[in-house]
Scaffold this motif. Sequence first.
Motif, PDB file in Angstrom:
ATOM      1  N   GLY A  65       0.679  -1.246  -0.046  1.00 56.14           N
ATOM      2  CA  GLY A  65      -0.010   0.168  -0.166  1.00 56.14           C
ATOM      3  C   GLY A  65       0.931   1.235   0.134  1.00 56.14           C
ATOM      4  N   LEU A  66       2.018   1.344   0.671  1.00 57.39           N
ATOM      5  CA  LEU A  66       2.885   2.330   0.711  1.00 57.39           C
ATOM      6  C   LEU A  66       3.468   2.778  -0.694  1.00 57.39           C
ATOM      7  CD1 LEU A  66       3.580   4.567   2.791  1.00 57.39           C
ATOM      8  CD2 LEU A  66       5.560   3.198   3.264  1.00 57.39           C
ATOM      9  N   LEU A  67       3.733   1.552  -1.374  1.00 57.58           N
ATOM     10  CA  LEU A  67       4.239   1.562  -2.695  1.00 57.58           C
ATOM     11  C   LEU A  67       3.244   2.259  -3.790  1.00 57.58           C
ATOM     12  CD1 LEU A  67       6.571   1.045  -4.926  1.00 57.58           C
ATOM     13  CD2 LEU A  67       5.367  -1.239  -5.274  1.00 57.58           C
ATOM     14  N   GLN A  68       1.942   1.663  -3.430  1.00 52.64           N
ATOM     15  CA  GLN A  68       0.872   2.275  -4.209  1.00 52.64           C
ATOM     16  C   GLN A  68       0.669   4.073  -3.934  1.00 52.64           C
ATOM     17  OE1 GLN A  68      -2.859   0.580  -3.387  1.00 52.64           O
ATOM     18  NE2 GLN A  68      -3.946   1.498  -4.770  1.00 52.64           N
ATOM     19  N   ASP A  69       0.802   4.156  -2.588  1.00 51.91           N
ATOM     20  CA  ASP A  69       0.609   5.909  -2.358  1.00 51.91           C
ATOM     21  C   ASP A  69       2.037   6.520  -3.051  1.00 51.91           C
ATOM     22  OD1 ASP A  69      -1.570   5.469  -0.764  1.00 51.91           O
ATOM     23  OD2 ASP A  69      -0.570   5.193   1.069  1.00 51.91           O
ATOM     24  N   VAL A  70       3.226   5.876  -2.991  1.00 55.85           N
ATOM     25  CA  VAL A  70       4.430   6.620  -3.420  1.00 55.85           C
ATOM     26  C   VAL A  70       4.380   6.787  -4.868  1.00 55.85           C
ATOM     27  CG1 VAL A  70       6.832   6.383  -3.861  1.00 55.85           C
ATOM     28  CG2 VAL A  70       6.076   5.759  -1.548  1.00 55.85           C
ATOM     29  N   ILE A  71       3.780   5.737  -5.753  1.00 52.63           N
ATOM     30  CA  ILE A  71       3.733   5.859  -7.130  1.00 52.63           C
ATOM     31  C   ILE A  71       2.639   6.979  -7.513  1.00 52.63           C
ATOM     32  CG2 ILE A  71       2.637   4.588  -9.025  1.00 52.63           C
ATOM     33  CD1 ILE A  71       3.758   2.015  -7.971  1.00 52.63           C
ATOM     34  N   GLY A  72       1.787   7.308  -6.643  1.00 51.12           N
ATOM     35  CA  GLY A  72       0.987   8.526  -6.910  1.00 51.12           C
ATOM     36  C   GLY A  72      -0.398   8.288  -6.825  1.00 51.12           C
ATOM     37  N   HIS A  73      -0.981   7.202  -6.202  1.00 51.09           N
ATOM     38  CA  HIS A  73      -2.397   6.787  -6.265  1.00 51.09           C
ATOM     39  C   HIS A  73      -2.956   7.469  -5.094  1.00 51.09           C
ATOM     40  CE1 HIS A  73      -2.576   4.284  -9.935  1.00 51.09           C
ATOM     41  NE2 HIS A  73      -1.394   4.019  -9.577  1.00 51.09           N
ATOM     42  N   GLY A  74      -2.528   8.174  -4.245  1.00 57.88           N
ATOM     43  CA  GLY A  74      -3.190   8.845  -3.065  1.00 57.88           C
ATOM     44  C   GLY A  74      -2.406   9.452  -1.995  1.00 57.88           C
TER      45      GLY A  74
END
Length: 163
Positions: free
Chosen positions: A54-63
């Motif tokens: 989830g942190l990877l998802q946030d870092v990529i720019g999805h939130g």
Amino acid sequence: MRLFLFYFLLFIIQGFLGTLLAPWPAPDLFLLAMLTLIWRFQAWQLVVAGYAIGLLQDVIGHGEWGIHAFGLAGAAMAASVLKAQLSQRGTFTRSLLFLAAFVGKWLAITPLLLWQTGTLSSLGGILRVMPVELFFTLLASLVIIPWGDALMERTLLVRRNDL
């Protein structure tokens, strides 16, 4: 190497689907990536892996940073609690684990989103996004979770043969 390519492909497809399906929410392939690890990790490891994904998802720019990380950690906790109660690994079990993870994700995210906005009016937005995301993620799970399970089984077979 195949598992790495599998997860890398999921992350790439997530970006394309987000653009392709806009303004609708894309399926949460990060949630599905976490669910493919459920039979391989212990509960606490799955929660940590869910938070990291989830942190990877946030870092990529999805939130915003931490929202998806907390949501996937909640999803991992809900799926782990249910997995401890189940004894088989069939299609019905996968479906139940998916639903538990999806509900756990939204139970974790909803209070954070309400707190971030400071109003209850954002609850309407959540109720508009959640069913569409559930539909698209459920469709994607019909392909991705069995594919991930097959790759995990193949990895375990290769590891047993090497011993």
